[in-house]
Design an enzyme around this catalytic site. Sequence first.
Site, PDB file in Angstrom:
ATOM      1  N   ARG A  45      55.383  53.808  27.304  1.00 34.57           N
ATOM      2  CA  ARG A  45      53.924  53.829  27.526  1.00 34.57           C
ATOM      3  C   ARG A  45      53.214  53.707  26.182  1.00 34.57           C
ATOM      4  O   ARG A  45      52.234  52.997  26.036  1.00 34.57           O
ATOM      5  CB  ARG A  45      53.481  55.114  28.255  1.00 34.57           C
ATOM      6  CG  ARG A  45      51.966  55.247  28.280  1.00 34.57           C
ATOM      7  CD  ARG A  45      51.391  56.276  29.259  1.00 34.57           C
ATOM      8  NE  ARG A  45      52.218  57.411  29.533  1.00 34.57           N
ATOM      9  CZ  ARG A  45      52.412  58.442  28.707  1.00 34.57           C
ATOM     10  NH1 ARG A  45      51.801  58.467  27.532  1.00 34.57           N
ATOM     11  NH2 ARG A  45      53.207  59.429  29.050  1.00 34.57           N
ATOM     12  N   TYR A  97      30.122  41.001  35.862  1.00 36.77           N
ATOM     13  CA  TYR A  97      31.225  40.954  36.826  1.00 36.77           C
ATOM     14  C   TYR A  97      31.125  42.166  37.765  1.00 36.77           C
ATOM     15  O   TYR A  97      30.918  43.302  37.303  1.00 36.77           O
ATOM     16  CB  TYR A  97      32.558  40.980  36.057  1.00 36.77           C
ATOM     17  CG  TYR A  97      33.769  41.061  36.959  1.00 36.77           C
ATOM     18  CD1 TYR A  97      34.156  39.964  37.726  1.00 36.77           C
ATOM     19  CD2 TYR A  97      34.512  42.218  37.057  1.00 36.77           C
ATOM     20  CE1 TYR A  97      35.252  40.033  38.557  1.00 36.77           C
ATOM     21  CE2 TYR A  97      35.618  42.296  37.885  1.00 36.77           C
ATOM     22  CZ  TYR A  97      35.976  41.197  38.641  1.00 36.77           C
ATOM     23  OH  TYR A  97      37.064  41.274  39.461  1.00 36.77           O
ATOM     24  N   ASP A 169      32.858  40.411  27.027  1.00 36.04           N
ATOM     25  CA  ASP A 169      33.885  40.012  27.996  1.00 36.04           C
ATOM     26  C   ASP A 169      34.027  38.493  27.861  1.00 36.04           C
ATOM     27  O   ASP A 169      33.138  37.739  28.268  1.00 36.04           O
ATOM     28  CB  ASP A 169      33.439  40.422  29.404  1.00 36.04           C
ATOM     29  CG  ASP A 169      34.491  40.104  30.474  1.00 36.04           C
ATOM     30  OD1 ASP A 169      35.289  39.167  30.253  1.00 36.04           O
ATOM     31  OD2 ASP A 169      34.497  40.778  31.518  1.00 36.04           O
ATOM     32  N   LYS A 194      43.012  35.507  34.317  1.00 37.66           N
ATOM     33  CA  LYS A 194      42.350  34.213  34.501  1.00 37.66           C
ATOM     34  C   LYS A 194      42.943  33.165  33.540  1.00 37.66           C
ATOM     35  O   LYS A 194      44.095  32.823  33.688  1.00 37.66           O
ATOM     36  CB  LYS A 194      40.841  34.390  34.340  1.00 37.66           C
ATOM     37  CG  LYS A 194      40.274  35.650  35.034  1.00 37.66           C
ATOM     38  CD  LYS A 194      40.304  35.597  36.548  1.00 37.66           C
ATOM     39  CE  LYS A 194      40.033  36.939  37.215  1.00 37.66           C
ATOM     40  NZ  LYS A 194      38.814  37.610  36.835  1.00 37.66           N
TER      41      LYS A 194
END
Length: 398
Positions: A45, A97, A169, A194
């Site tokens: 992690r 978004y 973003d 994306k």
Amino acid sequence: MSTATELIHSIPVDAQTGAISVPIYQTSTFVQEAPGVNRGYDYARSGNPTRAALEDLIATLEKGSTGAAFASGLAAIDAVVKLLQSGDEILAVDDIYGGAFRLFTHIYQQFGITVNYVDTTDAENVFNAITPRTKLIWLETPTNPTLKVSDIEGIARIARANRCLLCVDNTFASPALQQPILLGADIVVHSATKYLGGHSDLIAGLVVTKEAELGARIKYIQNASGAVLGPFDSWLLIRGIETLHLRVKQHCANALAVAEFLQQHPDVAQVFYPGLATHPNHGIAKKQAKGFGGIVSFTLKENTEEAALRFVTSTQLFLLAESLGGIKSLVSHPANMTHKSIPADKRRAAGVADSLIRLSVGLEDAEDLVHDLEQAFRAAAQRSIFAKQGILSVPETV
Ligand SMILES: *Cc1c(COP(=O)(O)O)cnc(C)c1O
């Protein structure tokens, strides 16, 4: 060194074996020689070599000091908001978004972080909305689905003068077209789902910071909250990024061809594409980005939901699906899909008309894509005539 060369050669060859593809370190823990004595990794992690290669790669691409990889774009956004504390305010782009809107408004407002949405295409609105509590300015440029473009450099100047962080973003542009840190941003986030992934085969998010000190805070949050990207998805994302420049170039060329076709089609009311001289933010888009991206939206002269639904179910190459940025072209109807949870009047006010259709233009041949749209307009018109005549059971493809 030019950008594509730099990208390809910043992916390391494995020092131990010479493997030219970054190995997938599918492990949860790392054996230590003595407590705290290790080879740079102790628990997956906190750090994993496959993920680390990806994190270095995105930091290089975005010209930042530190990269961090997350399990989704929203997990990346979440990590940035965790830099704030109760009483702080986020000043965000109004055309944000939907998932970021949900996170800011419905999760973080509960913890005393407020958010103010403004039209950031005019930097003066940002300047006027800043208060002593504003700690983070949140831009998305271009936005979804109306492709509004904001002036990153101008807003970065306002952020700096007011001691706020500026986060961009950069999902729609990707670093192949736009590098916000070079324009003054402090943080860049991506839904790597994306264009960076590029093949519609994974969910991932990335954060890049300009300064190492801020990067260390993001890494601390990444480890403390734990929404890390796994080694296989990290590898898959590296593989996607390898062809980013090539893909984005073709997405842009195809999108322009599609936008130009739509602009002259008699059934189309308005086309939204920053690459068109008619787009209200064309000037700033041209100044701050190397290209205009692969997303094109448009409205129909018959501005109804029914007309849009007929069109989005009449395309054959453009597949009806949420998301964007993959090799296959997609079509969507925001009013019924991504923007369904927004009340109709608010949605319309934000520029998402009932007939607005969004295309994620893929990597097929542009001619075939244009032909597909041509036949979809014809088929949709035919089905409209049938509907008016009361013939209800119309075959999907006429
Ligand atoms: C998809 C998207 C996100 C969210 O990313 P996920 O990977 O789906 O969590 C954030 N911002 C933009 C602009 C997006 O398109």
